[in-house]
Design a protein around this motif. Structure first.
Motif, PDB file in Angstrom:
ATOM      1  N   ILE A 413      60.674   2.378  47.956  1.00 37.22           N
ATOM      2  CA  ILE A 413      60.145   2.746  49.276  1.00 37.22           C
ATOM      3  C   ILE A 413      59.099   3.840  49.124  1.00 37.22           C
ATOM      4  N   ALA A 414      59.322   4.747  48.188  1.00 36.97           N
ATOM      5  CA  ALA A 414      58.372   5.850  47.997  1.00 36.97           C
ATOM      6  C   ALA A 414      58.404   6.320  46.557  1.00 36.97           C
ATOM      7  N   VAL A 415      57.259   6.889  46.123  1.00 34.89           N
ATOM      8  CA  VAL A 415      57.131   7.407  44.763  1.00 34.89           C
ATOM      9  C   VAL A 415      56.868   8.908  44.873  1.00 34.89           C
ATOM     10  N   GLY A 416      57.569   9.700  44.062  1.00 35.49           N
ATOM     11  CA  GLY A 416      57.407  11.153  44.128  1.00 35.49           C
ATOM     12  C   GLY A 416      56.173  11.641  43.381  1.00 35.49           C
ATOM     13  N   ASN A 417      55.924  12.963  43.454  1.00 34.40           N
ATOM     14  CA  ASN A 417      54.793  13.517  42.704  1.00 34.40           C
ATOM     15  C   ASN A 417      55.281  14.399  41.555  1.00 34.40           C
ATOM     16  N   ASP A 418      56.580  14.330  41.250  1.00 33.71           N
ATOM     17  CA  ASP A 418      57.197  15.192  40.233  1.00 33.71           C
ATOM     18  C   ASP A 418      57.144  14.547  38.851  1.00 33.71           C
ATOM     19  N   VAL A 419      55.911  14.262  38.413  1.00 31.86           N
ATOM     20  CA  VAL A 419      55.723  13.544  37.157  1.00 31.86           C
ATOM     21  C   VAL A 419      56.221  14.355  35.957  1.00 31.86           C
ATOM     22  N   GLU A 420      56.965  13.712  35.079  1.00 32.37           N
ATOM     23  CA  GLU A 420      57.430  14.365  33.842  1.00 32.37           C
ATOM     24  C   GLU A 420      57.092  13.499  32.638  1.00 32.37           C
ATOM     25  N   LEU A 421      56.650  14.155  31.545  1.00 34.58           N
ATOM     26  CA  LEU A 421      56.361  13.436  30.307  1.00 34.58           C
ATOM     27  C   LEU A 421      57.673  13.226  29.555  1.00 34.58           C
ATOM     28  N   GLN A 422      58.053  11.961  29.369  1.00 40.53           N
ATOM     29  CA  GLN A 422      59.298  11.642  28.661  1.00 40.53           C
ATOM     30  C   GLN A 422      59.060  11.676  27.147  1.00 40.53           C
ATOM     31  N   THR A 423      60.147  11.719  26.385  1.00 37.13           N
ATOM     32  CA  THR A 423      59.982  11.819  24.928  1.00 37.13           C
ATOM     33  C   THR A 423      59.331  10.573  24.327  1.00 37.13           C
ATOM     34  N   ASP A 424      59.342   9.449  25.061  1.00 40.07           N
ATOM     35  CA  ASP A 424      58.686   8.245  24.535  1.00 40.07           C
ATOM     36  C   ASP A 424      57.253   8.123  25.039  1.00 40.07           C
ATOM     37  N   GLY A 425      56.752   9.170  25.708  1.00 45.80           N
ATOM     38  CA  GLY A 425      55.362   9.160  26.137  1.00 45.80           C
ATOM     39  C   GLY A 425      55.144   8.618  27.545  1.00 45.80           C
ATOM     40  N   TYR A 426      56.192   8.194  28.212  1.00 47.46           N
ATOM     41  CA  TYR A 426      56.049   7.715  29.593  1.00 47.46           C
ATOM     42  C   TYR A 426      55.907   8.914  30.522  1.00 47.46           C
ATOM     43  N   GLU A 427      54.875   8.892  31.372  1.00 48.79           N
ATOM     44  CA  GLU A 427      54.698   9.958  32.354  1.00 48.79           C
ATOM     45  C   GLU A 427      55.029   9.393  33.719  1.00 48.79           C
ATOM     46  N   VAL A 428      56.209   9.728  34.211  1.00 48.05           N
ATOM     47  CA  VAL A 428      56.714   9.059  35.410  1.00 48.05           C
ATOM     48  C   VAL A 428      57.337  10.033  36.403  1.00 48.05           C
ATOM     49  N   PRO A 429      57.268   9.692  37.694  1.00 45.55           N
ATOM     50  CA  PRO A 429      57.887  10.514  38.728  1.00 45.55           C
ATOM     51  C   PRO A 429      59.245   9.937  39.169  1.00 45.55           C
ATOM     52  N   SER A 430      59.877  10.604  40.126  1.00 43.72           N
ATOM     53  CA  SER A 430      61.077  10.059  40.767  1.00 43.72           C
ATOM     54  C   SER A 430      60.669   8.917  41.695  1.00 43.72           C
ATOM     55  N   ILE A 431      61.605   8.010  41.948  1.00 46.31           N
ATOM     56  CA  ILE A 431      61.338   6.945  42.930  1.00 46.31           C
ATOM     57  C   ILE A 431      62.501   6.841  43.911  1.00 46.31           C
ATOM     58  N   LEU A 432      62.153   6.473  45.155  1.00 45.78           N
ATOM     59  CA  LEU A 432      63.175   6.246  46.185  1.00 45.78           C
ATOM     60  C   LEU A 432      63.337   4.743  46.357  1.00 45.78           C
ATOM     61  N   ILE A 433      64.565   4.265  46.203  1.00 48.66           N
ATOM     62  CA  ILE A 433      64.769   2.818  46.341  1.00 48.66           C
ATOM     63  C   ILE A 433      65.795   2.489  47.421  1.00 48.66           C
ATOM     64  N   LYS A 434      65.585   1.305  47.999  1.00 49.33           N
ATOM     65  CA  LYS A 434      66.379   0.848  49.145  1.00 49.33           C
ATOM     66  C   LYS A 434      67.871   0.865  48.864  1.00 49.33           C
ATOM     67  N   GLN A 435      68.280   0.251  47.741  1.00 46.23           N
ATOM     68  CA  GLN A 435      69.706   0.230  47.432  1.00 46.23           C
ATOM     69  C   GLN A 435      69.982  -0.096  45.973  1.00 46.23           C
ATOM     70  N   ILE A 436      71.099   0.468  45.501  1.00 42.39           N
ATOM     71  CA  ILE A 436      71.543   0.182  44.144  1.00 42.39           C
ATOM     72  C   ILE A 436      73.069   0.048  44.157  1.00 42.39           C
ATOM     73  N   ALA A 437      73.565  -0.899  43.337  1.00 36.65           N
ATOM     74  CA  ALA A 437      75.017  -1.097  43.272  1.00 36.65           C
ATOM     75  C   ALA A 437      75.631  -0.047  42.360  1.00 36.65           C
ATOM     76  N   ILE A 438      76.634   0.645  42.878  1.00 34.35           N
ATOM     77  CA  ILE A 438      77.319   1.690  42.116  1.00 34.35           C
ATOM     78  C   ILE A 438      78.787   1.307  41.952  1.00 34.35           C
ATOM     79  N   SER A 439      79.287   1.476  40.723  1.00 30.89           N
ATOM     80  CA  SER A 439      80.725   1.330  40.515  1.00 30.89           C
ATOM     81  C   SER A 439      81.300   2.704  40.275  1.00 30.89           C
ATOM     82  N   GLY A 440      82.282   3.047  41.024  1.00 25.30           N
ATOM     83  CA  GLY A 440      82.928   4.334  40.844  1.00 25.30           C
ATOM     84  C   GLY A 440      84.414   4.138  41.010  1.00 25.30           C
ATOM     85  N   VAL A 441      84.957   4.692  42.101  1.00 27.06           N
ATOM     86  CA  VAL A 441      86.394   4.474  42.334  1.00 27.06           C
ATOM     87  C   VAL A 441      86.595   3.585  43.548  1.00 27.06           C
TER      88      VAL A 441
END
Lengths: 441, 467
Positions: A413-441
């Motif tokens: 839905i939206a992409v952040g501006n908090d870009v970080e350089l990862q150890t593999d060279g990917y420069e990426v920000p946070s992302i907001l997504i509609k839904q994700i399946a979580i397994s917990g309790v």
């Protein structure tokens, strides 16, 4: 390079139609502190020569870390024997050269000139700052890793390319115990361009905050959650998605992005570039076949712009190599250098406010086994925080996030501006997504 | 590779500033690999690994360096550079070096370099053909073969010289199945520290190929795996990755000695259910993770890690052993001279129990049968682990019903072993590559079929209790 001349001469005598040599000389230096005592100190220099040659119409290869009077004969004999076993219909290709190369001097002279003592002193101080930042910290380990490399490609067509690069990375892990005896451990890292500018306090605060904020974490209820993924999580999933734009995967029917060129493959919020010419530790101006690299858009507003090619796959599709031929597992594979996702306008806090109620996924593990780039399916252990009214709430751990990478990037839905350089060279920000399946309790 | 005299000189240079121990590790390894993609030989490579690593110890500090320059000048320079990180007076001086015989238990009967590569190509092509012909949904196959012959020599300031030869071979089969816009891949990679006889007499690659293709095709029609806590029956063989991750890594002295493991200080305490006993055994003849000696020169052993649920032994290297007042127990390993050695697993497995696999399934009302596991990882400090189920099935009313995909098992190493409530009688080992600070090393994981009474399964199919 004079000493390699005789190998080319001998290769010609031995009916090797074209020969390519890649020579890498590396110098590494590293050390680590455990609870502010130096406990490991390493230095090394190493050499490897990788050779490819066309013999009897096929490509043979050989590598050697040994360079003595027998190396030439070893290389030539192995190339010939290996070429004879090949029965791939692919035409063997050794590259004559690109029209122009965008060479840059990226070697950090100041880093190379700084004495080992000075480096040890600076890192010791950083290590101490982490321990001092909180009483709850029981153990700190800080590693400093520096690498310098000289890389040369030579071939029978007179191509000669060299590059000299270096970088340094500091990596810390902090362990904390709370009064109930619960143990948490977190890590943080930085690429270092100038040792005088390490943000000691910020780095210490970051890692300590990350560690102690996880105290009391428990799984949340299973279900589907609206979610923000941290840059690290975005990077891991994006890397799996992009392995499908390799022309080899497409040609061999192992990519779900086959026949998707020019089509929308993810949310229109997503734009992804590859910038091998960016000045950073991963800079490359030629690939492992000697093809000039260039910056390019891979995905524009969700639409797939190009596949990426090495010489072989380009030849098959009747196009030019995109300069993405990188050596892996004894052959020229296809790889990407300096991938970046175009940031959006919202900072991380604004992104969480936009999320409102849901979950923030900060860390994932086990991507080597739980993330399948070809099917796109993933199921990964994760940790993070519940989000209520746009604010970080209780910490969550021992949950899994599961789904399909293609769905995730469609659901952005939206992409952040908090870009970080990862150890593999990917420069990426946070992302907001509609839904994700979580397994917990 | 180098003479005793040169080794003595180099070690004495290394210790001139006060190191209390020094060691030279020399290595020469020839590796060959052949890759068949869709039935055609697409890669064929030889590679020569060659170099030396020098390690200096002083109390709890270690200094390590490596080079490919094995000339007198190159080795002396490295020793000198490394010794510059200490500032004391000489404490030890080496006079003579004696050869220690280590045995030659794992030598190949048919060395790979005497076996025609054309025949290996033929074997790979046959296996590729079997995978391709299994079903029309198989769109791609790869069959790879790699073998290596590694010779190592170690000299140390205890005045000892050790050497070992390690010949390994491994085949890797991958099938890619595709249908209706879905892609599934499956692989199997049998290997051993044996010669070609392993592939000619002990494993049937065509049978493996058939099973790989079958699993890939099966997973195409798998349903989403339900999530939540449930009993999980973990299949024999690679299922042992559960123990490897959930427990094995946390028993390595590299973390135990620093108090960074959930099992630090837990010796003689109960860490698993009574029916669990587990060993790490580097002495098994010809096994993938075996060796005559470890990479510090110590003789390898069968170390009983857990006996009837009680923590019996850690995996210890001499250096980390210094923090624990323990000697190394033959468990020190490294990928190559480029890595400082440390405590690692070799062939690690849960010992067999009494139930048959069929009894275990029949006794499970509802749960997941994780027939084939992928890899996983663990955080040794918290014990949190995760691993992927490559081929899973739902168990309903004591019967295996339909295949499920996308499952991950997660949990805490402290708890999972306590929840093992069935151990089968079908012990089997399988081959893997284990990655940690001293690099990627060949290691066997193994177990009989076991059941864990409760484990968190992460999937996309939603909570099983809510439909």
């Amino acid at each position: 390079m004079v000493k390699y001349k005789k190998i080319f001469k001998k290769a010609e005598e031995e009916k090797i139609e074209a020969l390519e040599l890649k020579i890498k000389k590396s110098n590494n230096f590293s050390f680590s502190f455990f609870n502010n005592e130096i406990n490991s100190y390493k230095m090394s220099n190493s050499f490897v020569i990788s050779a490819r040659g066309i013999y009897n119409g096929k490509m043979g290869t050989a590598d050697s870390e040994k360079y003595d009077k027998n190396t030439m004969d070893y290389i030539i004999a192995r190339i010939k024997e290996n070429a004879m076993l090949m029965d791939s219909e692919d035409e063997p290709l050794i590259f004559k050269g690109s029209k122009a190369y965008k060479r840059k001097n990226v070697f950090n002279k100041k880093l190379a000139a700084t004495s080992a003592e000075e480096k040890v002193k600076k890192i010791k101080s950083l290590d101490k700052a982490i321990k001092k930042a909180s009483d709850l910290i029981t153990n700190v380990e800080t590693h400093y890793y520096e690498a310098a490399e000289e890389y040369t490609i030579l071939n029978s067509y007179g191509l000669k390319l060299t590059s000299k690069t270096n970088y340094a990375l500091v990596y810390s892990s902090a362990t904390a115990d709370d009064e109930t005896g619960e143990t948490k451990v977190q890590t943080a890292y930085r690429f270092i361009t100038d040792l005088d500018n390490i943000d000691e306090k910020i780095f210490a605060q970051e890692i300590v905050e990350k560690t102690i904020s996880q105290f009391g974490s428990t799984p949340c209820a299973s279900g589907k959650y609206k979610s923000v993924f941290s840059p690290k999580v975005t990077g891991a999933l994006l890397s799996a998605l992009l392995s499908n734009i390799s022309a080899e995967q497409v040609q061999k029917k192992s990519s779900l992005l086959a026949d998707k060129l020019g089509q929308k493959i993810c949310s229109s919020k997503i734009t992804v570039t590859e910038s091998p010419l960016k000045r950073n530790p991963f800079f490359r101006y030629f690939d492992d076949e000697g093809v000039a690299t260039y910056d390019k858009i891979l995905i524009k507003n969700g639409v797939l712009q190009t596949y990426v090619y090495n010489l072989q796959t380009a030849h098959k599709d009747g196009v030019e190599s995109t300069g993405n031929g990188y050596k892996a597992r004894g052959k020229i594979d296809i790889g990407l250098v300096n991938v970046a996702m175009k940031p959006g306008r919202l900072n991380q806090q604004q992104l969480l406010e936009k999320l409102g109620k849901g979950i923030y996924i900060d860390e994932i593990s086990g991507t080597h086994s739980g993330l399948h780039s070809q099917s796109g399916n993933f199921s990964l252990i994760a940790s993070g925080f519940m989000i209520e009214d746009g604010k970080k709430g209780r910490p969550v751990a021992l949950i899994t996030i599961a789904g399909n990478i293609f769905d995730v990037f469609n659901d952005v839905i939206a992409v952040g501006n908090d870009v970080e350089l990862q150890t593999d060279g990917y420069e990426v920000p946070s992302i907001l997504i509609k839904q994700i399946a979580i397994s917990g309790v | 590779m180098i003479s005793k005299n040169l080794a003595t000189e180099v070690l004495n240079i290394a210790t001139e500033t006060g190191a209390d121990f020094a060691e030279i590790y020399l290595e020469e390894e020839n590796t060959a690999s052949i890759g068949v993609d869709n039935g055609k030989v697409e890669s064929c490579n030889d590679s020569l690994t060659y170099g030396a690593g020098i390690r200096l110890l002083k109390g709890l500090q270690s200094v390590y360096g490596y080079t490919n320059d094995l000339t007198t000048k190159g080795l002396k320079k490295l020793a000198k550079d490394l010794s510059a990180s200490f500032f004391g007076e000489r404490e030890i001086e080496l006079k003579t070096i004696k050869k220690v015989r280590a045995g030659k238990k794992h030598l190949p009967k048919i060395p790979y370099d005497t076996y025609p590569r054309e025949k290996i190509v033929k074997m790979l092509k046959e296996a590729s053909e079997v995978m391709k012909n299994y079903d029309e949904s198989i769109v791609r196959t790869t069959a790879q073969f790699a073998y290596s012959n590694k010779k190592i020599t170690i000299f140390n300031t205890d005045g000892k010289q050790f050497s070992d030869i390690r010949c390994r071979g491994r085949a890797a089969l991958v099938a890619v199945a595709s249908k209706d816009g879905k892609i599934e891949t499956f692989y199997r990679a049998p290997g051993a520290q044996k010669g070609m006889e392993f592939f000619l007499e002990e494993v049937d690659l065509n049978q493996s190929a058939k099973e790989v293709a079958k699993s890939a095709v099966t997973m195409l029609s798998a349903k989403e795996c339900p999530s939540g806590k449930m009993p999980v029956v973990i299949g024999s063989g690679f299922g042992g990755v559960v123990f490897h991750e959930a427990c094995g890594h946390s028993l390595e002295a590299s973390v135990v000695s620093k108090g960074l493991s959930v099992f630090s200080g837990k010796k003689s305490e109960k860490i698993a259910s009574n029916i669990v006993s587990a060993v790490d055994d580097a002495t098994i003849e010809g096994a993938w993770g075996s060796g005559n000696i470890d990479d510090e020169g110590n003789k390898t052993r069968r170390n009983v890690l857990i006996k009837n649920g009680i923590l019996n032994s850690y995996l210890v290297d001499d250096f980390n052993g210094r923090r624990m007042n323990e000697k190394g127990n033959g468990a020190t390993r490294r990928q190559s001279y480029k890595y400082e050695p440390t405590s690692r697993m070799s062939n690690t497995f849960i010992l067999p129990g009494e139930s048959t696999p069929d009894e275990i399934i029949a006794d499970t009302e509802f749960g997941l049968y994780a027939k084939s596991m992928g890899g996983g990882s663990v955080n040794p400090a918290t014990g949190e682990f995760n691993f992927a189920v490559n081929e899973g099935y739902l168990i309903q009313d004591g019967k295996i019903t339909h295949p499920v995909k996308g499952a991950t098992l997660i949990g805490s190493g402290k708890e999972v072993l306590l929840h093992v409530d069935r151990v089968g009688n079908d012990l089997k080992r399988e081959q893997g590559m284990c990655g940690a600070s001293s690099g990627m090393i060949p290691a066997d994981v193994g177990q009989p079929t076991i059941r864990v009474s409760e484990i968190t399964v992460g999937g996309t199919g939603g909570d099983m209790n809510n439909g």
